[in-house]
Design a protein around this motif. Sequence first.
Motif, short mmCIF file in Angstrom:
data_model
loop_
_atom_site.label_atom_id
_atom_site.label_comp_id
_atom_site.label_asym_id
_atom_site.label_seq_id
_atom_site.Cartn_x
_atom_site.Cartn_y
_atom_site.Cartn_z
N TYR A 23 -10.25 7.57 -0.95
CA TYR A 23 -10.03 6.62 -1.79
C TYR A 23 -11.97 6.66 -2.01
O TYR A 23 -12.55 7.10 -3.37
CB TYR A 23 -10.41 4.86 -0.82
N ASP A 24 -13.06 7.13 -1.07
CA ASP A 24 -14.45 7.28 -1.62
C ASP A 24 -14.62 8.74 -1.62
O ASP A 24 -15.19 8.32 -2.67
CB ASP A 24 -15.07 6.85 0.01
N GLN A 25 -13.92 10.10 -0.46
CA GLN A 25 -14.79 11.14 -1.17
C GLN A 25 -13.43 11.52 -2.04
O GLN A 25 -13.83 12.53 -3.33
CB GLN A 25 -14.03 12.17 -0.47
N LEU A 26 -12.57 11.11 -2.99
CA LEU A 26 -11.63 11.90 -3.90
C LEU A 26 -11.87 10.66 -5.09
O LEU A 26 -10.73 10.79 -6.66
CB LEU A 26 -10.24 12.19 -3.92
N GLY A 27 -11.99 9.39 -5.18
CA GLY A 27 -12.36 8.48 -6.71
C GLY A 27 -11.07 8.34 -7.37
O GLY A 27 -11.26 7.50 -8.32
N LEU A 28 -10.30 7.35 -6.00
CA LEU A 28 -9.38 7.35 -6.41
C LEU A 28 -10.12 5.48 -6.90
O LEU A 28 -10.50 4.49 -6.36
CB LEU A 28 -8.52 7.05 -5.46
N ASP A 29 -9.32 5.04 -7.37
CA ASP A 29 -9.29 3.82 -7.78
C ASP A 29 -8.44 2.76 -6.90
O ASP A 29 -8.68 1.54 -6.82
CB ASP A 29 -8.16 3.84 -9.17
N ARG A 30 -7.45 3.17 -6.37
CA ARG A 30 -6.96 1.95 -5.11
C ARG A 30 -5.55 2.99 -4.20
O ARG A 30 -5.49 3.69 -4.60
CB ARG A 30 -6.05 1.47 -5.54
N VAL A 31 -5.88 2.86 -3.13
CA VAL A 31 -4.91 3.04 -2.74
C VAL A 31 -3.66 2.10 -1.95
O VAL A 31 -4.05 1.05 -1.10
CB VAL A 31 -5.20 3.49 -0.72
N LEU A 32 -2.62 3.09 -2.12
CA LEU A 32 -1.09 1.85 -1.66
C LEU A 32 -0.75 2.09 -0.17
O LEU A 32 -0.60 3.64 -0.45
CB LEU A 32 -0.50 2.30 -3.04
N ILE A 33 -0.25 1.52 0.48
CA ILE A 33 0.15 1.53 1.75
C ILE A 33 1.14 1.42 1.66
O ILE A 33 2.09 -0.07 1.48
CB ILE A 33 -0.56 0.79 2.88
N ILE A 34 2.17 2.01 2.01
CA ILE A 34 3.44 2.31 2.21
C ILE A 34 4.20 2.35 3.28
O ILE A 34 5.28 3.92 3.96
CB ILE A 34 4.59 2.77 1.03
N PRO A 35 4.65 1.47 4.25
CA PRO A 35 5.47 1.47 5.72
C PRO A 35 7.26 2.16 5.33
O PRO A 35 7.77 1.64 4.53
CB PRO A 35 5.48 0.33 6.12
N VAL A 36 7.40 2.85 5.68
CA VAL A 36 8.56 2.92 5.67
C VAL A 36 10.03 2.55 6.31
O VAL A 36 9.59 0.83 6.61
CB VAL A 36 9.16 5.10 7.14
N ALA A 37 10.47 2.37 5.88
CA ALA A 37 12.04 1.35 6.33
C ALA A 37 12.75 1.79 7.29
O ALA A 37 12.21 0.43 8.66
CB ALA A 37 13.05 1.33 5.72
N LEU A 38 12.45 3.20 8.04
CA LEU A 38 13.18 3.76 9.17
C LEU A 38 12.35 4.44 10.09
O LEU A 38 12.32 5.24 9.35
CB LEU A 38 14.69 3.97 9.31
N PRO A 39 11.77 4.29 10.81
CA PRO A 39 11.00 5.13 11.82
C PRO A 39 11.64 6.52 11.61
O PRO A 39 12.56 6.63 11.37
CB PRO A 39 10.75 4.79 13.22
N PRO A 40 10.80 7.63 11.39
CA PRO A 40 11.43 8.80 11.53
C PRO A 40 12.26 9.26 13.08
O PRO A 40 12.91 10.10 12.73
CB PRO A 40 9.92 10.06 11.14
#
Length: 206
Positions: A23-40
């Motif tokens: 977020y800080d270094q790449l100048g992002l507006d927000r970060v979306l956190i997406i957990p997987v439904a099934l673990p790999p």
Amino acid sequence: MGVLGGTFNPPHVAHLLSAQEAYDQLGLDRVLIIPVALPPHKDAEGDPGAHVRLELCRLAASHDDRFEVSDLEVRRGGASYTVDTLRALHATFPGDELSFIVGGDMAFSLPTWREPAEVVGLARLAVAEREGARQADILERLATIPSAADRVDFFDLPRMDVSSSLVRRRVATGRPIRYLVPDPVAEYIAQHGLYRSPVGAPTSSA
């Protein structure tokens, strides 16, 4: 918009640090956190289930307005492929430029992903990798995918040897996890008795 996917079993401070530094270094507006439904890995140790991991992510991000949590993959269910998730995000947020946040090892494996050229067409790669020589190796590896090397942004990530498996082991052996996970996550784990069985042992029904 940054996109940080993972199993998050459970989410810990290194996940949040990665989101913050991107977020800080790449100048992002927000970060979306997406957990997987099934673990790999189908035999993921102590997985409490997708909806519990989703709630843990929400607790982890609850006090930071730079982060949002998405139930996209949990709602969809089944195996998650990055290309499908990125297509869905483009449909939901058509005006946003996406940056998919990955570690160096994951970036190096990109040519083996499903539709890698489409992945880098849908999102820039935000790669957490500190060593310059390693960055060169990653760029050389990605050169096998048309235009991929031009879609990579490296960001510096302080070394932090925290992992979800470490957190689970410490819970199972009765050791504290405060400062390894956000306080609300630690409290939820304690209140709901998550990860208490020794790693590799079945969970008691008692």
